[in-house]
Design a protein around this motif. Structure first.
Motif, mmCIF file in Angstrom:
data_model
loop_
_atom_site.group_PDB
_atom_site.id
_atom_site.type_symbol
_atom_site.label_atom_id
_atom_site.label_comp_id
_atom_site.label_asym_id
_atom_site.label_seq_id
_atom_site.Cartn_x
_atom_site.Cartn_y
_atom_site.Cartn_z
ATOM 1 N N THR A 310 128.689 41.743 27.253
ATOM 2 C CA THR A 310 128.303 40.449 26.687
ATOM 3 C C THR A 310 128.773 40.370 25.245
ATOM 4 O OG1 THR A 310 126.140 41.058 25.748
ATOM 5 C CG2 THR A 310 126.193 40.503 28.093
ATOM 6 N N ARG A 311 128.999 39.150 24.791
ATOM 7 C CA ARG A 311 129.324 38.867 23.397
ATOM 8 C C ARG A 311 128.536 37.622 22.986
ATOM 9 N NH1 ARG A 311 130.916 43.207 24.059
ATOM 10 N NH2 ARG A 311 132.984 44.102 23.664
ATOM 11 N N THR A 312 127.955 37.664 21.792
ATOM 12 C CA THR A 312 127.189 36.527 21.291
ATOM 13 C C THR A 312 127.873 35.992 20.043
ATOM 14 O OG1 THR A 312 125.112 37.414 22.169
ATOM 15 C CG2 THR A 312 124.955 35.758 20.428
ATOM 16 N N ILE A 313 128.144 34.679 20.042
ATOM 17 C CA ILE A 313 128.835 34.069 18.911
ATOM 18 C C ILE A 313 127.921 33.045 18.248
ATOM 19 C CG2 ILE A 313 131.072 34.436 20.016
ATOM 20 C CD1 ILE A 313 131.170 31.419 20.609
ATOM 21 N N GLU A 314 128.149 32.794 16.950
ATOM 22 C CA GLU A 314 127.405 31.773 16.223
ATOM 23 C C GLU A 314 128.355 30.987 15.323
ATOM 24 O OE1 GLU A 314 123.981 33.139 14.102
ATOM 25 O OE2 GLU A 314 122.958 33.872 15.900
ATOM 26 N N PHE A 315 128.059 29.689 15.145
ATOM 27 C CA PHE A 315 128.887 28.833 14.304
ATOM 28 C C PHE A 315 128.074 27.615 13.895
ATOM 29 C CE2 PHE A 315 129.523 27.767 18.743
ATOM 30 C CZ PHE A 315 129.377 26.385 18.766
ATOM 31 N N THR A 316 128.593 26.880 12.931
ATOM 32 C CA THR A 316 127.999 25.622 12.494
ATOM 33 C C THR A 316 128.755 24.480 13.151
ATOM 34 O OG1 THR A 316 127.331 26.581 10.369
ATOM 35 C CG2 THR A 316 127.435 24.174 10.513
ATOM 36 N N ALA A 317 128.027 23.571 13.804
ATOM 37 C CA ALA A 317 128.645 22.532 14.629
ATOM 38 C C ALA A 317 129.313 21.452 13.788
ATOM 39 C CB ALA A 317 127.596 21.909 15.538
ATOM 40 N N ILE A 318 130.530 21.064 14.203
ATOM 41 C CA ILE A 318 131.330 20.009 13.568
ATOM 42 C C ILE A 318 131.482 18.865 14.557
ATOM 43 C CG2 ILE A 318 133.582 19.467 12.557
ATOM 44 C CD1 ILE A 318 133.856 22.485 11.935
ATOM 45 N N ASP A 319 131.325 17.622 14.106
ATOM 46 C CA ASP A 319 131.293 16.488 15.024
ATOM 47 C C ASP A 319 132.597 16.332 15.790
ATOM 48 O OD1 ASP A 319 132.530 15.724 12.647
ATOM 49 O OD2 ASP A 319 132.057 13.603 12.931
ATOM 50 N N GLY A 320 132.448 15.951 17.066
ATOM 51 C CA GLY A 320 133.602 15.756 17.931
ATOM 52 C C GLY A 320 133.326 16.246 19.337
ATOM 53 N N ASP A 321 134.313 16.090 20.210
ATOM 54 C CA ASP A 321 134.322 16.693 21.543
ATOM 55 C C ASP A 321 135.289 17.868 21.491
ATOM 56 O OD1 ASP A 321 132.545 14.913 22.627
ATOM 57 O OD2 ASP A 321 134.062 13.614 23.523
ATOM 58 N N TRP A 322 134.780 19.072 21.683
ATOM 59 C CA TRP A 322 135.584 20.282 21.543
ATOM 60 C C TRP A 322 135.522 21.087 22.834
ATOM 61 C CZ3 TRP A 322 138.052 19.543 17.185
ATOM 62 C CH2 TRP A 322 137.422 18.893 16.124
ATOM 63 N N VAL A 323 136.671 21.484 23.348
ATOM 64 C CA VAL A 323 136.663 22.233 24.602
ATOM 65 C C VAL A 323 136.509 23.723 24.336
ATOM 66 C CG1 VAL A 323 138.085 20.483 25.713
ATOM 67 C CG2 VAL A 323 139.173 22.529 24.794
ATOM 68 N N MET A 324 135.873 24.388 25.280
ATOM 69 C CA MET A 324 135.737 25.846 25.263
ATOM 70 C C MET A 324 136.175 26.342 26.640
ATOM 71 S SD MET A 324 132.460 28.276 24.298
ATOM 72 C CE MET A 324 131.574 28.094 25.840
ATOM 73 N N HIS A 325 137.117 27.264 26.650
ATOM 74 C CA HIS A 325 137.699 27.668 27.923
ATOM 75 C C HIS A 325 138.282 29.065 27.818
ATOM 76 C CE1 HIS A 325 141.918 27.088 26.517
ATOM 77 N NE2 HIS A 325 141.355 26.174 25.739
ATOM 78 N N CYS A 326 138.523 29.660 28.989
ATOM 79 C CA CYS A 326 139.239 30.937 29.024
ATOM 80 C C CYS A 326 140.710 30.670 28.742
ATOM 81 C CB CYS A 326 139.077 31.607 30.380
ATOM 82 S SG CYS A 326 139.905 33.220 30.451
ATOM 83 N N HIS A 327 141.276 31.449 27.812
ATOM 84 C CA HIS A 327 142.675 31.245 27.442
ATOM 85 C C HIS A 327 143.631 32.085 28.274
ATOM 86 C CE1 HIS A 327 145.694 29.506 24.850
ATOM 87 N NE2 HIS A 327 144.751 28.897 24.162
ATOM 88 N N MET A 328 143.135 32.774 29.290
ATOM 89 C CA MET A 328 144.018 33.336 30.307
ATOM 90 C C MET A 328 144.352 32.155 31.218
ATOM 91 S SD MET A 328 142.172 36.993 30.943
ATOM 92 C CE MET A 328 142.156 38.207 29.619
ATOM 93 N N LEU A 329 145.555 31.633 31.100
ATOM 94 C CA LEU A 329 145.853 30.266 31.500
ATOM 95 C C LEU A 329 145.485 29.944 32.943
ATOM 96 C CD1 LEU A 329 149.207 29.671 29.607
ATOM 97 C CD2 LEU A 329 146.862 29.210 28.878
ATOM 98 N N HIS A 330 145.679 30.866 33.853
ATOM 99 C CA HIS A 330 145.370 30.563 35.247
ATOM 100 C C HIS A 330 143.874 30.576 35.515
ATOM 101 C CE1 HIS A 330 149.398 30.660 37.416
ATOM 102 N NE2 HIS A 330 149.666 30.681 36.139
ATOM 103 N N HIS A 331 143.071 31.000 34.523
ATOM 104 C CA HIS A 331 141.622 30.938 34.683
ATOM 105 C C HIS A 331 141.096 29.552 34.313
ATOM 106 C CE1 HIS A 331 141.202 35.619 34.178
ATOM 107 N NE2 HIS A 331 142.062 35.256 35.126
ATOM 108 N N GLY A 332 141.981 28.697 33.816
ATOM 109 C CA GLY A 332 141.615 27.331 33.478
ATOM 110 C C GLY A 332 142.012 26.345 34.561
ATOM 111 N N MET A 333 142.149 26.828 35.802
ATOM 112 C CA MET A 333 142.452 25.948 36.932
ATOM 113 C C MET A 333 142.097 26.704 38.206
ATOM 114 S SD MET A 333 143.246 23.005 37.859
ATOM 115 C CE MET A 333 143.878 22.232 36.370
ATOM 116 N N ASN A 334 141.726 25.976 39.252
ATOM 117 C CA ASN A 334 141.278 26.587 40.498
ATOM 118 C C ASN A 334 142.308 26.485 41.607
ATOM 119 O OD1 ASN A 334 138.643 27.439 39.697
ATOM 120 N ND2 ASN A 334 137.969 25.312 39.786
#
Length: 486
Positions: A310-334
């Motif tokens: 496991t990994r736990t991340i923290e950040f301060t939120a900035i307004d907008g719609d922001w995507v979060m995804h696996c950057h191993m490209l074939h993991h971003g499609m089924n």
């Protein structure tokens, strides 16, 4: 001596069918024991009734938090291992849903998130409603050996119909996990995993404004089938966050300026995942081994989550719609087809007619990439979602799988509902460049741009079908630029 892989791939398969039927409990047999439970995908956190609550409950998007009750100073939980009909992606206007027959806990895939506090004495009952033996391992939890949950090593397996009791005192805090540790290959790949969040007894700083928990996983579901294949070792084609694929993943919500924590666990069968968050820098503040001292933290935009960690991340939120995804490209499609022939850049003029004589209904796709596959609405086998993304406010989103959206607003709906799409302030949206701007800034377009555009195939023809099951080998004839069939 014959190892497991040789046993399944060699002559023993042909001669030992009866033995296999006795030694390897099939998914169908295990389902027969329990009533079918349908996983809803609705987020259901558990908020303790006690007035002296000493932690802010975690939100598991699309997931359930396991309820508990106090009995003589002990927090008591109940996990039920059972067959679950699970929906990975709901049906939408332009695609059907994807449903599979899985195994999970308490009517969920994955199992509900367990929450407790450092120093708690916990008692967890596990009831087995499968027809196969099972056990539960508390992954990363410091506890007595006899409570570790490894079938055959630290305990007897929990037989069908039995209920075992695990009891221990939590000596640590952090983001931990739990999963079956009996016939792990089958049971974990069918969904028997979950998160175990232990809050600090004496937190060093105030809790975050938003605390999310996400479990990463991967599956092999052949197109048109309803059963994940637990025997798969390399070629996984469904990638999920909390057992859901985009566009079925619930967005993460936050207000501008809030401190957001995202706990990410990975119990994928074989893959590490490189989770990338747009628009923010974050710090990795914890691993499954504990907190990282502030001096050891540094800003990142991507975190690699190894399988079993496991990994736990923290950040301060900035307004907008922001995507979060696996950057191993074939993991971003089924359900992508990596056995298809590569026709990128090939002139396919006349190809449909030629191959159509051999394969009725055949139509070429992929010569300019795959961006329009999901929005075509072309016929596909039942219960399949090959390369389906989701609709955005501007265009079709050409990603799916291990993908979600962080939505940050100055104000959010009181009921926690979807706040809609972000409306960019004037001057902050990338748009088609006006001709006068190009001229003003001295931008010269390539002379052959119009000629190149003429080669583009209209959308209603570019992605018109699927390649045959055994695609014909194609090659480009370098002499005349036409397609040659081999």
């Amino acid at each position: 001596m014959m190892n497991r892989r040789k046993f399944f791939s060699g002559a023993a398969v042909a001669t030992g069918g009866a033995l296999l039927a006795r030694l390897v409990p099939t998914a169908r047999a295990a389902d027969a024991f329990s009533a079918k439970v349908v996983s809803t995908g609705k987020t259901e956190p558990f908020f303790p009734q006690a007035s002296g609550n000493d932690y802010k409950p975690v939100i598991t998007p699309n997931g359930l938090t396991l309820p508990w009750k106090m009995v003589n100073g002990v927090k008591v939980y109940h996990l039920i291992a059972e067959s679950v009909t699970h929906e990975f992606i709901p049906a939408m206007e332009d695609h059907p849903n994807l449903v599979a027959e899985c195994w999970g806990y308490n009517g969920r895939v994955h199992g509900p998130t367990i929450e407790a506090v450092e120093g708690d004495r916990v008692r967890i009952y596990v009831t087995n409603r499968l027809a196969a033996p099972t056990s539960v391992h508390w992954h990363g939890v410091l506890l007595p050996s006899g409570m570790d949950g490894v079938g055959g090593v630290s305990q007897k397996a929990i037989q069908p119909g039995e209920t075992f009791k695990y009891e221990f005192t939590l000596q640590q805090h952090g983001t931990l996990m739990y999963h079956s540790h009996h016939d792990e290959m089958t049971q974990m790949q069918l969904g028997m995993i979950g998160l175990f969040v232990v809050h600090p007894k004496n937190p060093p700083k105030p809790p975050p404004d938003r605390d999310y928990a996400i479990m990463l996983s991967e599956w092999k579901i052949e197109v048109g089938t309803r059963r994940p294949d637990p025997n798969e070792m390399t070629d996984f084609n469904i990638f999920t966050m909390n057992a859901r694929s985009f566009p079925g993943t619930q967005p993460l919500l936050a207000k501008v300026g809030e401190r957001v924590r995202i706990r990410i666990g990975n119990l994928s069968t074989m893959s590490h995942h490189s989770i990338h968050l747009h628009g923010h820098h974050f710090k990795v503040v914890e691993t499954d081994g504990g907190e990282i001292p502030e001096a050891g933290q540094w800003p990142e935009t991507t975190v690699i989550v190894p399988t079993g960690s496991t990994r736990t991340i923290e950040f301060t939120a900035i307004d907008g719609d922001w995507v979060m995804h696996c950057h191993m490209l074939h993991h971003g499609m089924n359900q992508m087809g990596h056995t298809f022939g590569n026709v990128i850049g090939i002139n396919t003029e006349g190809l449909n007619k030629k191959i159509g004589k051999l394969v009725p209904g055949y139509m070429t796709m992929g010569q300019d990439g795959m961006p329009d596959m999901g929005e075509m609405g072309m016929p596909v086998p039942k219960n399949s979602l090959p390369m389906v993304g989701g609709r955005g406010q501007y265009d079709y989103i050409t990603m799916g799988g291990m993908f979600t959206i962080l939505k940050v607003r100055r104000e959010l709906p009181d009921d926690g509902s979807h706040p809609g799409w972000y409306q960019s302030p004037p001057g902050t949206l990338a748009e088609l460049a006006p001709e006068e701007d190009l001229k003003r800034d001295g931008i010269e377009l390539p002379e052959d741009l119009s000629k190149s555009a003429a080669w583009l195939t209209p959308k209603n023809e570019a992605w018109c079908g699927v390649l045959p099951t055994k695609p014909t080998l194609l090659a480009k004839n370098e002499l005349n630029g036409r397609i040659k069939l081999h």
